[in-house]
Design a protein around this motif. Structure first.
Motif, PDB file in Angstrom:
ATOM      1  N   THR A  10       0.822  -1.207   0.000  1.00  0.00           N
ATOM      2  CA  THR A  10       0.000   0.000   0.000  1.00  0.00           C
ATOM      3  C   THR A  10       0.855   1.257   0.000  1.00  0.00           C
ATOM      4  O   THR A  10       1.931   1.304   0.584  1.00  0.00           O
ATOM      5  N   TYR A  11       0.301   2.267  -0.655  1.00  0.00           N
ATOM      6  CA  TYR A  11       0.807   3.633  -0.536  1.00  0.00           C
ATOM      7  C   TYR A  11      -0.388   4.552  -0.790  1.00  0.00           C
ATOM      8  O   TYR A  11      -0.955   4.573  -1.884  1.00  0.00           O
ATOM      9  N   ASP A  37       3.194  -1.398   3.996  1.00  0.00           N
ATOM     10  CA  ASP A  37       2.936   0.023   3.719  1.00  0.00           C
ATOM     11  C   ASP A  37       4.243   0.796   3.621  1.00  0.00           C
ATOM     12  O   ASP A  37       5.087   0.735   4.506  1.00  0.00           O
ATOM     13  N   SER A  40       2.895   5.584   3.945  1.00  0.00           N
ATOM     14  CA  SER A  40       1.789   6.385   3.408  1.00  0.00           C
ATOM     15  C   SER A  40       1.502   7.598   4.291  1.00  0.00           C
ATOM     16  O   SER A  40       1.156   7.437   5.463  1.00  0.00           O
ATOM     17  N   THR A  44      -2.775   5.350   6.007  1.00  0.00           N
ATOM     18  CA  THR A  44      -3.174   3.971   5.681  1.00  0.00           C
ATOM     19  C   THR A  44      -2.736   2.996   6.770  1.00  0.00           C
ATOM     20  O   THR A  44      -3.510   2.138   7.209  1.00  0.00           O
ATOM     21  N   ALA A  45      -1.490   3.106   7.214  1.00  0.00           N
ATOM     22  CA  ALA A  45      -0.963   2.163   8.205  1.00  0.00           C
ATOM     23  C   ALA A  45      -1.728   2.236   9.526  1.00  0.00           C
ATOM     24  O   ALA A  45      -1.957   1.210  10.177  1.00  0.00           O
ATOM     25  N   GLU A  62       5.738  -1.960   8.110  1.00  0.00           N
ATOM     26  CA  GLU A  62       5.880  -0.575   7.663  1.00  0.00           C
ATOM     27  C   GLU A  62       7.306  -0.322   7.171  1.00  0.00           C
ATOM     28  O   GLU A  62       8.271  -0.722   7.822  1.00  0.00           O
TER      29      GLU A  62
END
Length: 243
Positions: A10-11, A37, A40, A44-45, A62
């Protein structure tokens, strides 16, 4: 603990991350999820951390800064191999990959595939909400990959996949060169060179409706040139599996 781990890089996916997590955990088969992640700034995290109290099989790694899709997945592969997961998935956070198809990809590997690919092109063109220019670019990119590499994969750039553990134990991660779009091609190409059984499973790909795409011309350029470099490099590599 589940034998199946879904890795989701994710970002800036705050619009999608809770919904995708809840959807995966609602499936009839029990999957674990690992979110990776890349720092972000949109939080998000933190959303993932808040959900971990509700979902014990939700994990978060992370990293600081955008380090690339390929390195995120390799980080996740190493994380999975340090545990006892047999089926290890790649999936996007934005619902372009339908979580319901995780079950189909797993079944393909249970039934003999070493790597199953959620394919947009194995049965025609199954893409929703993409502009025609992007559909053509993706479709012809796969044709280009097949021409250069001689691998018989209709959707060479697909990023929705399930690996059996042995594939990731065999591929030397430190020799995977690419970090962007070309990473997906390189992993398929390498798995085939090692003699693994790669199967395409038809899916319908739907473009994201929330959040922002991470695609760029630099990523496409890396893939275009990278395929040629990858093919030439393969002439000087030994793809024998360790005993």
């Amino acid at each position: 603990m589940s034998d199946s781990l879904v890795i989701i890089p994710t970002y800036n996916e705050k619009e999608n991350i809770e919904k995708i997590i809840r959807k995966v955990f609602s499936l009839p088969f029990l999957f674990e999820i690992l979110i990776i992640d890349d720092g972000s700034p949109d939080g998000t995290a933190q959303i993932v951390k808040d959900l971990q109290a509700e979902f014990p099989l939700l994990h978060l790694e992370e990293r600081k800064g955008k380090l690339g899709l390929g390195t995120a997945y390799i980080h996740g592969f190493k994380w999975a191999l340090a545990r006892k997961h047999e089926y290890i998935f790649e999936m996007d956070a934005d619902f372009s990959h339908n979580p319901d198809d995780l079950v189909k990809l797993r079944e393909a590997c249970v039934n003999g595939a070493d790597l199953s690919i959620g394919s947009r092109y194995v049965k025609g063109v199954n893409v929703v909400n993409w502009p025609m220019g992007r559909v053509l670019m993706s479709y012809f990119a796969s044709m280009y990959v097949r021409f250069i590499t001689r691998i018989n994969i209709q959707d060479a750039t697909a990023g929705f996949k399930c690996y059996r553990r042995q594939v990731l134990e065999t591929i030397p991660m430190d020799k995977i060169k690419f970090v962007g779009y070309a990473f997906q091609i390189e992993m398929k190409f390498t798995a085939i060179k090692y003699g693994f059984n790669v199967v395409e499973v038809p899916i319908i790909f739907t473009d994201r409706t929330e959040g922002t795409s991470k695609m760029s011309t630099r990523i496409f350029r890396e893939a275009f040139l990278g395929v040629i470099q990858m093919k030439i490099s393969s002439w000087f590599r030994d793809y024998k599996r360790p005993l």
